[in-house]
Design a protein around this motif. Structure first.
Motif, PDB file in Angstrom:
ATOM      1  N   ARG A   1       0.820  -1.207   0.000  1.00 27.35           N
ATOM      2  CA  ARG A   1       0.000   0.000   0.000  1.00 27.35           C
ATOM      3  C   ARG A   1       0.858   1.264   0.000  1.00 27.35           C
ATOM      4  O   ARG A   1       0.493   2.261  -0.642  1.00 27.35           O
ATOM      5  CB  ARG A   1      -0.920  -0.004   1.228  1.00 27.35           C
TER       6      ARG A   1
ATOM      7  N   ALA B   1      -0.185   4.631  -2.030  1.00 23.88           N
ATOM      8  CA  ALA B   1      -0.899   5.661  -1.254  1.00 23.88           C
ATOM      9  C   ALA B   1      -0.316   7.041  -1.540  1.00 23.88           C
ATOM     10  O   ALA B   1       0.913   7.226  -1.543  1.00 23.88           O
ATOM     11  CB  ALA B   1      -0.806   5.349   0.236  1.00 23.88           C
TER      12      ALA B   1
ATOM     13  N   LEU C   1      -7.621   3.952  -4.077  1.00 21.74           N
ATOM     14  CA  LEU C   1      -6.891   2.698  -3.885  1.00 21.74           C
ATOM     15  C   LEU C   1      -7.876   1.575  -3.589  1.00 21.74           C
ATOM     16  O   LEU C   1      -8.654   1.651  -2.634  1.00 21.74           O
ATOM     17  CB  LEU C   1      -5.887   2.843  -2.744  1.00 21.74           C
TER      18      LEU C   1
END
Length: 201
Positions: free
Chosen positions: A40, A44, A50
């Protein structure tokens, strides 16, 4: 250049984890955090939304995504089905796909894929030795074409890519940056390697 708000990130976490004993691989601890948490970090702040593609443990994955999506069809049909599900769910012109078990992805992954896409429909990451088809930037307008390919029984990502204009993006970070973890031994080896030589965040 594709603006951030035209990008959707997708973390593929919908597999069965068979080579790790059937565990939900994205939630396996790696260096003190779930694998998905490491992945992630690469997306991010670099994409407009996302997504995590997961077919179980959706509540757990919700902490790492704006939305959690299941495969459009059941039966654990593989990563190409996960990619299709992301293409269909995305609200942007572009989808950037990564797997949940690659915690050492390059910090500049998004920037370099976007910079390389040009007029192509798909940009695929390579490590200088081989391609990594599940690390790719894909035009979401291809969703209907992929639906047709899946209906014909296609499950090989590279064969579907070959139907379209695609480019290879070579990353100087090398193969270790794209190491995907299929066994506990592989996980422990990469944990040790990164402890000795941390990667840029």
């Amino acid at each position: 250049m594709i603006p951030q708000h035209d990008l959707t990130g997708l973390i593929l976490a919908g597999g069965q984890g068979r080579r790790m004993g059937g565990v939900d691989k994205g939630l396996v601890p790696f260096a003190g955090r779930p694998l998905v948490a490491h992945v992630r970090e690469r997306l991010a702040g670099r994409v407009g939304e996302l997504l995590v593609n997961a077919n179980r443990s959706q509540d757990a994955y919700a902490a790492y995504a704006d939305r959690v999506i299941e495969d459009a069809e059941g039966g654990y049909q593989g990563p190409l089905m996960g990619i299709y599900s992301g293409l269909r769910a995305a609200r942007t012109p572009w989808l950037l796909v990564v797997p949940c078990d690659t915690p050492a992805l390059p910090a500049d992954l998004v920037t370099r894929l976007v910079a390389a896409i040009g007029d192509a429909d798909i940009a695929v990451a390579g490590d200088g030795e081989r391609l990594h088809p599940v690390v790719a930037l894909i035009r979401t307008a291809l969703a209907d074409d992929l639906a047709a390919a899946l209906a014909e029984g296609e499950r090989k990502i590279d064969r579907w890519y070959a139907r379209h204009a695609w480019v290879r993006v070579d990353f100087s970070a090398g193969p270790a940056a794209f190491a995907n973890l299929n066994t506990d031994d592989e996980k422990r080896r990469l944990e040790r390697a990164l402890a000795e030589e941390p990667i840029d965040r």
